[in-house]
Design a protein around this motif. Structure first.
Motif, PDB file in Angstrom:
ATOM      1  N   MET A  13       0.830  -1.201   0.000  1.00 43.02           N
ATOM      2  CA  MET A  13       0.000   0.000   0.000  1.00 43.02           C
ATOM      3  C   MET A  13       0.872   1.262   0.000  1.00 43.02           C
ATOM      4  O   MET A  13       0.638   2.197  -0.765  1.00 43.02           O
ATOM      5  CB  MET A  13      -0.921   0.013   1.213  1.00 43.02           C
ATOM      6  CG  MET A  13      -1.774   1.257   1.320  1.00 43.02           C
ATOM      7  SD  MET A  13      -2.372   1.593   2.965  1.00 43.02           S
ATOM      8  CE  MET A  13      -0.886   2.001   3.819  1.00 43.02           C
ATOM      9  N   TRP A  17       1.065   4.021  -2.980  1.00 46.58           N
ATOM     10  CA  TRP A  17       0.706   5.405  -2.687  1.00 46.58           C
ATOM     11  C   TRP A  17       1.800   6.362  -3.157  1.00 46.58           C
ATOM     12  O   TRP A  17       1.533   7.349  -3.849  1.00 46.58           O
ATOM     13  CB  TRP A  17       0.430   5.586  -1.205  1.00 46.58           C
ATOM     14  CG  TRP A  17       0.026   6.981  -0.882  1.00 46.58           C
ATOM     15  CD1 TRP A  17       0.811   7.983  -0.408  1.00 46.58           C
ATOM     16  CD2 TRP A  17      -1.280   7.549  -1.055  1.00 46.58           C
ATOM     17  NE1 TRP A  17       0.078   9.134  -0.252  1.00 46.58           N
ATOM     18  CE2 TRP A  17      -1.204   8.893  -0.651  1.00 46.58           C
ATOM     19  CE3 TRP A  17      -2.484   7.039  -1.499  1.00 46.58           C
ATOM     20  CZ2 TRP A  17      -2.300   9.728  -0.686  1.00 46.58           C
ATOM     21  CZ3 TRP A  17      -3.576   7.886  -1.535  1.00 46.58           C
ATOM     22  CH2 TRP A  17      -3.480   9.209  -1.129  1.00 46.58           C
ATOM     23  N   ALA A  36      -4.041   1.699  -3.578  1.00 44.72           N
ATOM     24  CA  ALA A  36      -3.458   1.794  -2.236  1.00 44.72           C
ATOM     25  C   ALA A  36      -4.552   1.973  -1.190  1.00 44.72           C
ATOM     26  O   ALA A  36      -4.510   1.348  -0.123  1.00 44.72           O
ATOM     27  CB  ALA A  36      -2.466   2.951  -2.175  1.00 44.72           C
TER      28      ALA A  36
END
Length: 86
Positions: A13, A17, A36
């Motif tokens: 994630m 991001w 994400a």
């Protein structure tokens, strides 16, 4: 969900991001950020990690509240001519 799966998903994630933030293509960057956020939701709701859920709850409670008795800014007359009545 085991703790190592949670850590792998959180690492993925974070990578997605920041990759989305650095991507020069806005559409692909937005897609990476949406993925994400999806991973974060999976970790929070499927993983049922009490520590992470508590942190998200505290962050949510610290968000500023909407102002009461604050006048809403009216649209100017120029913005109304764009709308077409049916």
């Amino acid at each position: 969900m085991p703790w190592w799966t949670t850590l792998v998903l959180l690492a993925l994630m974070t990578y997605l991001w920041f990759s989305g933030r650095r991507n020069p293509d806005d559409v692909i960057g937005l897609l990476e950020q949406m993925l994400a956020i999806g991973l974060a939701l999976v970790v929070l709701f499927v993983g049922q990690n009490l520590l992470l859920e508590s942190i998200v709850l505290l962050v949510g409670l610290r968000l500023p509240a909407a102002r009461q008795n604050y006048p809403v800014i009216n649209r100017s007359q120029a913005s109304k001519d764009v709308l077409m009545p049916f």
